[in-house]
Design a protein around this motif. Structure first.
Motif, PDB file in Angstrom:
ATOM      1  N   SER A 232      15.929  47.623  50.626  1.00  0.00           N
ATOM      2  CA  SER A 232      17.020  47.035  51.409  1.00  0.00           C
ATOM      3  C   SER A 232      18.272  46.915  50.546  1.00  0.00           C
ATOM      4  O   SER A 232      18.486  47.713  49.629  1.00  0.00           O
ATOM      5  N   GLY A 233      19.065  45.885  50.815  1.00  0.00           N
ATOM      6  CA  GLY A 233      20.339  45.714  50.126  1.00  0.00           C
ATOM      7  C   GLY A 233      20.223  45.549  48.627  1.00  0.00           C
ATOM      8  O   GLY A 233      21.107  45.980  47.881  1.00  0.00           O
ATOM      9  N   LEU A 234      19.136  44.918  48.162  1.00  0.00           N
ATOM     10  CA  LEU A 234      18.942  44.709  46.726  1.00  0.00           C
ATOM     11  C   LEU A 234      18.879  46.044  45.986  1.00  0.00           C
ATOM     12  O   LEU A 234      19.551  46.231  44.966  1.00  0.00           O
ATOM     13  N   HIS A 235      18.085  46.986  46.498  1.00  0.00           N
ATOM     14  CA  HIS A 235      17.949  48.292  45.856  1.00  0.00           C
ATOM     15  C   HIS A 235      19.265  49.069  45.895  1.00  0.00           C
ATOM     16  O   HIS A 235      19.670  49.674  44.890  1.00  0.00           O
ATOM     17  N   ILE A 236      19.907  49.055  47.056  1.00  0.00           N
ATOM     18  CA  ILE A 236      21.172  49.776  47.205  1.00  0.00           C
ATOM     19  C   ILE A 236      22.241  49.197  46.284  1.00  0.00           C
ATOM     20  O   ILE A 236      23.022  49.925  45.655  1.00  0.00           O
ATOM     21  N   GLU A 237      22.271  47.861  46.183  1.00  0.00           N
ATOM     22  CA  GLU A 237      23.253  47.197  45.332  1.00  0.00           C
ATOM     23  C   GLU A 237      23.025  47.547  43.863  1.00  0.00           C
ATOM     24  O   GLU A 237      23.987  47.805  43.122  1.00  0.00           O
ATOM     25  N   LEU A 238      21.761  47.588  43.437  1.00  0.00           N
ATOM     26  CA  LEU A 238      21.442  47.953  42.047  1.00  0.00           C
ATOM     27  C   LEU A 238      21.895  49.380  41.743  1.00  0.00           C
ATOM     28  O   LEU A 238      22.489  49.648  40.687  1.00  0.00           O
ATOM     29  N   ILE A 239      21.619  50.294  42.670  1.00  0.00           N
ATOM     30  CA  ILE A 239      22.001  51.692  42.470  1.00  0.00           C
ATOM     31  C   ILE A 239      23.524  51.830  42.432  1.00  0.00           C
ATOM     32  O   ILE A 239      24.088  52.479  41.538  1.00  0.00           O
ATOM     33  N   SER A 240      24.199  51.218  43.407  1.00  0.00           N
ATOM     34  CA  SER A 240      25.659  51.370  43.493  1.00  0.00           C
ATOM     35  C   SER A 240      26.372  50.708  42.314  1.00  0.00           C
ATOM     36  O   SER A 240      27.327  51.274  41.770  1.00  0.00           O
ATOM     37  N   LYS A 241      25.911  49.522  41.896  1.00  0.00           N
ATOM     38  CA  LYS A 241      26.545  48.836  40.766  1.00  0.00           C
ATOM     39  C   LYS A 241      26.326  49.599  39.456  1.00  0.00           C
ATOM     40  O   LYS A 241      27.243  49.722  38.637  1.00  0.00           O
ATOM     41  N   THR A 242      25.102  50.109  39.262  1.00  0.00           N
ATOM     42  CA  THR A 242      24.804  50.881  38.055  1.00  0.00           C
ATOM     43  C   THR A 242      25.657  52.140  38.005  1.00  0.00           C
ATOM     44  O   THR A 242      26.245  52.477  36.963  1.00  0.00           O
TER      45      THR A 242
END
Length: 300
Positions: A232-242
């Motif tokens: 969900s959003g947690l995984h997407i946020e980690l990928i996008s921020k990295t």
């Protein structure tokens, strides 16, 4: 207060064509979700948006009404198709998804424009296989007690007509299928790691929880970390921020950086076999970033 209302009027003026498209998309997503998931209270949001469109932009109101009519026709057609009485299948189908469990595979197939599932442990099938199939079709079970899990409604949300009881199956041909990427990644992880580790890795990375041990699943729920195993959003946020941090080191412009991030997220959406949770987050991110940029431009 007057200054706030003035800014709100500027935002809702919808002079930019892109802003119109984004707001129509938001309206459409809300409408689809409210009807398909039977969350009818969300229709108030649709009505509210239509009122805003009527006040500030009559053209946008017309577009929205046309879109609502089209979507309503699609949803009604979908329900008519789902309620069709089909007792037997005899013909060619395409395998578009496979879920692997300990002692069987759940196979998703398309028969024309209809979708069905069946369970098997006899055939070595892959996503993209064209198969000849014979079998009777049964409806899924209803809830056995009040407020219990309704398997029939679950399959309806997935656009699945029914469950096939196989009489005959032959593999005829094979064509490319996007879900094959997910399938090959599953096989790679299974071959690279032992059973317990591969099950956890697949659940964390690509949202495949079918291989998790029953006892492990219970322990995960007991200690309250189930959300980590839902893509969900947690995984997407980690990928996008990295990615954002890494691309910032390359001194790229924000527009190019965002395009690269969205392409990577789209690839991740393919890898996870088109999870709706990822699509929802990606659309939200695109809309929020574009609207924030447009708001900044208007304020300048």
């Amino acid at each position: 207060m007057k200054d706030y209302l003035r800014r709100l009027k500027i935002i809702l003026a919808f002079k930019n064509t892109k802003n119109k498209i984004y707001l129509i998309v938001i309206n459409a997503i809300t409408l689809i979700y409210s009807l398909v998931k039977e969350q009818y209270y969300l229709l108030f949001i649709v009505i509210f948006l239509l009122i805003i469109f009527y006040i500030y932009n009559k053209t946008l109101l017309c577009y929205s009404i046309i879109l609502i009519l089209v979507l309503s026709i699609i949803i009604v057609s979908r329900n008519i198709i789902y309620n069709k009485e089909i007792d037997y299948i005899d013909g060619n189908c395409k395998v578009y998804k496979i879920e692997t469990y300990d002692d069987y595979d759940k196979v998703y197939i398309r028969y024309g424009y209809l979708q069905f599932i069946f369970n098997t442990n006899k055939y070595d099938l892959n996503c993209g296989d064209i198969i000849y199939i014979k079998g009777s079709v049964n409806k899924a079970s209803l809830a056995h007690y009040e407020n219990g899990f309704n398997y029939r409604n679950y399959l309806k949300y997935e656009n699945i007509i029914g469950i096939i009881k196989l009489d005959e199956l032959k593999i005829i041909d094979h064509v490319f299928c996007f879900n094959l990427i997910n399938e090959r990644l599953n096989e790679y992880i299974n071959n690279k790691y032992n059973k317990d580790n591969s099950a956890i890795i697949k659940a964390l990375l690509i949202g495949n929880k079918n291989s998790l041990d029953l006892e492990l699943s219970k322990n995960i729920k007991k200690i309250g970390i189930s959300h980590l195993f839902v893509i969900s959003g947690l995984h997407i946020e980690l990928i996008s921020k990295t990615l954002s941090k890494f691309l910032s080191l390359l001194c790229l412009k924000d527009k190019l950086k965002n395009i690269i991030i969205f392409i990577v997220l789209l690839l991740y959406y393919f890898i996870t076999s088109f999870l709706v949770s990822i699509l929802r987050v990606i659309i939200s991110m695109i809309i929020s970033k574009v609207l924030v940029n447009k708001f900044k431009e208007r304020m300048i």
